[in-house]
Design an enzyme around this catalytic site. Structure first.
Site, PDB file in Angstrom:
ATOM      1  N   HIS A 156       4.526  55.095  40.601  1.00  0.00           N
ATOM      2  CA  HIS A 156       4.172  54.080  39.599  1.00  0.00           C
ATOM      3  C   HIS A 156       4.455  52.698  40.166  1.00  0.00           C
ATOM      4  O   HIS A 156       5.579  52.408  40.564  1.00  0.00           O
ATOM      5  CB  HIS A 156       5.006  54.262  38.325  1.00  0.00           C
ATOM      6  CG  HIS A 156       4.921  55.635  37.750  1.00  0.00           C
ATOM      7  ND1 HIS A 156       3.805  56.093  37.080  1.00  0.00           N
ATOM      8  CD2 HIS A 156       5.801  56.660  37.747  1.00  0.00           C
ATOM      9  CE1 HIS A 156       4.015  57.341  36.697  1.00  0.00           C
ATOM     10  NE2 HIS A 156       5.213  57.709  37.088  1.00  0.00           N
TER      11      HIS A 156
ATOM     12  N   ALA B 101      10.496  57.967  33.794  1.00  0.00           N
ATOM     13  CA  ALA B 101      10.142  58.064  35.212  1.00  0.00           C
ATOM     14  C   ALA B 101       9.884  56.710  35.864  1.00  0.00           C
ATOM     15  O   ALA B 101       9.266  56.638  36.920  1.00  0.00           O
ATOM     16  CB  ALA B 101       8.904  58.949  35.351  1.00  0.00           C
TER      17      ALA B 101
ATOM     18  N   ASN C 270       3.322  58.681  29.542  1.00  0.00           N
ATOM     19  CA  ASN C 270       4.659  58.284  29.093  1.00  0.00           C
ATOM     20  C   ASN C 270       5.095  56.955  29.691  1.00  0.00           C
ATOM     21  O   ASN C 270       5.626  56.093  28.997  1.00  0.00           O
ATOM     22  CB  ASN C 270       5.671  59.374  29.444  1.00  0.00           C
ATOM     23  CG  ASN C 270       5.399  60.637  28.664  1.00  0.00           C
ATOM     24  OD1 ASN C 270       5.494  60.632  27.455  1.00  0.00           O
ATOM     25  ND2 ASN C 270       5.036  61.700  29.358  1.00  0.00           N
TER      26      ASN C 270
HETATM   27  N1  LIG Z   1       9.432  59.483  29.455  1.00  0.00           N
HETATM   28  C1  LIG Z   1       8.952  59.868  30.632  1.00  0.00           C
HETATM   29  O1  LIG Z   1       8.850  59.107  31.594  1.00  0.00           O
HETATM   30  C2  LIG Z   1       8.556  61.310  30.798  1.00  0.00           C
HETATM   31  C3  LIG Z   1       8.475  61.866  32.070  1.00  0.00           C
HETATM   32  C4  LIG Z   1       8.122  63.197  32.179  1.00  0.00           C
HETATM   33  C5  LIG Z   1       7.811  63.936  31.054  1.00  0.00           C
HETATM   34  N2  LIG Z   1       7.855  63.355  29.826  1.00  0.00           N
HETATM   35  C6  LIG Z   1       7.491  64.087  28.608  1.00  0.00           C
HETATM   36  O2  LIG Z   1       8.611  64.833  28.166  1.00  0.00           O
HETATM   37  C7  LIG Z   1       8.160  66.030  27.523  1.00  0.00           C
HETATM   38  C8  LIG Z   1       8.865  67.232  28.163  1.00  0.00           C
HETATM   39  O3  LIG Z   1       8.554  67.280  29.534  1.00  0.00           O
HETATM   40  P1  LIG Z   1       8.813  68.612  30.374  1.00  0.00           P
HETATM   41  O4  LIG Z   1       8.379  68.354  31.753  1.00  0.00           O
HETATM   42  O5  LIG Z   1      10.168  69.119  30.101  1.00  0.00           O
HETATM   43  O6  LIG Z   1       7.723  69.569  29.682  1.00  0.00           O
HETATM   44  P2  LIG Z   1       7.573  71.154  29.854  1.00  0.00           P
HETATM   45  O7  LIG Z   1       6.124  71.427  29.636  1.00  0.00           O
HETATM   46  O8  LIG Z   1       8.204  71.617  31.098  1.00  0.00           O
HETATM   47  O9  LIG Z   1       8.407  71.708  28.625  1.00  0.00           O
HETATM   48  C9  LIG Z   1       8.043  71.460  27.306  1.00  0.00           C
HETATM   49  C10 LIG Z   1       8.614  72.592  26.453  1.00  0.00           C
HETATM   50  O10 LIG Z   1       8.413  72.252  25.082  1.00  0.00           O
HETATM   51  C11 LIG Z   1       7.864  73.369  24.399  1.00  0.00           C
HETATM   52  N3  LIG Z   1       7.056  72.822  23.307  1.00  0.00           N
HETATM   53  C12 LIG Z   1       5.961  72.053  23.398  1.00  0.00           C
HETATM   54  N4  LIG Z   1       5.528  71.710  22.185  1.00  0.00           N
HETATM   55  C13 LIG Z   1       6.373  72.274  21.290  1.00  0.00           C
HETATM   56  C14 LIG Z   1       6.472  72.276  19.883  1.00  0.00           C
HETATM   57  N5  LIG Z   1       5.585  71.618  19.123  1.00  0.00           N
HETATM   58  N6  LIG Z   1       7.469  72.984  19.304  1.00  0.00           N
HETATM   59  C15 LIG Z   1       8.372  73.649  20.071  1.00  0.00           C
HETATM   60  N7  LIG Z   1       8.358  73.675  21.411  1.00  0.00           N
HETATM   61  C16 LIG Z   1       7.365  72.997  22.019  1.00  0.00           C
HETATM   62  C17 LIG Z   1       7.072  74.158  25.424  1.00  0.00           C
HETATM   63  O11 LIG Z   1       6.999  75.523  25.078  1.00  0.00           O
HETATM   64  C18 LIG Z   1       7.907  73.933  26.692  1.00  0.00           C
HETATM   65  O12 LIG Z   1       8.899  74.931  26.876  1.00  0.00           O
HETATM   66  C19 LIG Z   1       6.641  66.081  27.699  1.00  0.00           C
HETATM   67  O13 LIG Z   1       5.988  65.632  26.524  1.00  0.00           O
HETATM   68  C20 LIG Z   1       6.381  65.123  28.835  1.00  0.00           C
HETATM   69  O14 LIG Z   1       5.108  64.513  28.747  1.00  0.00           O
HETATM   70  C21 LIG Z   1       8.254  62.068  29.693  1.00  0.00           C
END
Ligand SMILES: NC(=O)c1ccc[n+]([C@@H]2O[C@H](COP(=O)([O-])OP(=O)(O)OC[C@H]3O[C@@H](n4cnc5c(N)ncnc54)[C@H](O)[C@@H]3O)[C@@H](O)[C@H]2O)c1
Length: 254
Positions: free
Chosen positions: A205, A121, A177
């Site tokens: 950010h 992001a 993140n």
């Molecule tokens: N790199 C970045 O800048 C950035 C930006 C946004 C989000 N993220 C991260 O990316 C990840 C995904 O984001 P999102 O918005 O798609 O999240 P989300 O909450 O919409 O989806 C996450 C999915 O993963 C599943 N899940 C969680 N833990 C699990 C596990 N141990 N085993 C199986 N399934 C599991 C949940 O049921 C859910 O369906 C998050 O950790 C979030 O913090 C990173």
């Protein structure tokens, strides 16, 4: 290249949409989520397969996209690397601990595979990485989000955290993140401020870097995902761009 997805939430939905529209340079075939319904919903969009255990996809894919949670980085990514499969990590907050990072890097080296952490992001990582070749005096990150994105309610602007990125991860594991990505790109601990601001409707950010190259200041004003307001659309786009770049012969600004 065949790809599997671990975590079928907001980011995985955007990536799968691109695949359905034929705009992804890789084939997404396997889906795993602890919430089966989410995995089935995504799999049905691209004629993919749901697996009951993440390990069941490993014989069939070249790469797994982790888009689940920082905890899943610790618990599941080692298994993926031990099978010699590449992994793209979205929950980069799970990499902020240098010990975890070194352990995963060692596994990747031993098993001849790669770990990708997309820019997510935030913008400007190319500049931060280049700047880190010289001396960087200061890197600061101010993250400003609507209170709902931070899981609170407040009528007034409120500083929720000010301090080192490694400490922030303990308090805000799902909002760290960007801090983790910037720290890794700068190859040093950075100063972070997290603000809940009822006057903004974007995830914002601001990064300031001062080094012997000069200085720069970036502002990213992110539209949030409708499925998960904590997450910015740009994060999913950065994963898609990275996936597509794996097949490109001409790379700009990496
Ligand atoms: N790199 C970045 O800048 C950035 C930006 C946004 C989000 N993220 C991260 O990316 C990840 C995904 O984001 P999102 O918005 O798609 O999240 P989300 O909450 O919409 O989806 C996450 C999915 O993963 C599943 N899940 C969680 N833990 C699990 C596990 N141990 N085993 C199986 N399934 C599991 C949940 O049921 C859910 O369906 C998050 O950790 C979030 O913090 C990173």
């Amino acid at each position: 290249m065949k790809v599997g997805i671990l975590g079928c939430g907001a980011i995985a939905n955007i990536i799968t949409n691109f695949a359905r529209e034929g705009k992804l340079g890789v084939e997404i075939k396997f889906f795993y989520d602890r919430d089966m319904e989410r995995a089935e919903n995504l799999a049905s969009q691209v004629d993919g397969r749901v697996v009951l255990d993440m390990k069941d996809m490993l014989n069939h894919v070249d790469m797994v996209i982790e888009a689940a949670s920082p905890k899943s980085v610790e618990e599941m990514v080692p298994t993926i690397l031990k099978e010699g499969k590449d992994v793209m990590i979205m929950s980069v907050g799970g990499l902020i601990n240098p010990e975890t990072r070194l352990k995963l890097e060692k596994l990747a080296k031993e098993n001849k595979c790669r770990i990708y952490a997309p820019s997510g992001a935030i913008v400007g990582l190319d500049g931060i990485k280049a700047a880190s070749l010289g001396k960087i005096q200061r890197v600061t990150l101010v993250t400003r989000k609507p209170p709902r994105s931070l899981g609170i309610t407040t009528e007034k602007e409120k500083i929720l955290y000010q301090g080192k990125a490694t400490e922030a991860v303990k308090k805000f594991p799902l909002n760290i993140n960007v801090a983790a990505t910037v720290s890794m790109a700068a190859d040093q601990e950075i100063e972070v401020k997290i603000i809940a601001d009822p006057h903004v409707d974007r995830n914002m950010h601001e990064v300031e870097v001062v080094g012997d190259f000069g200085e720069f200041h970036t502002t990213t004003s992110n539209i949030r995902c409708s499925m998960n307001p904590k997450t910015s659309v740009l994060a999913a786009y950065s994963a898609i761009k990275l996936l597509n770049s794996l097949n490109e012969n001409f790379l700009v600004g990496t």
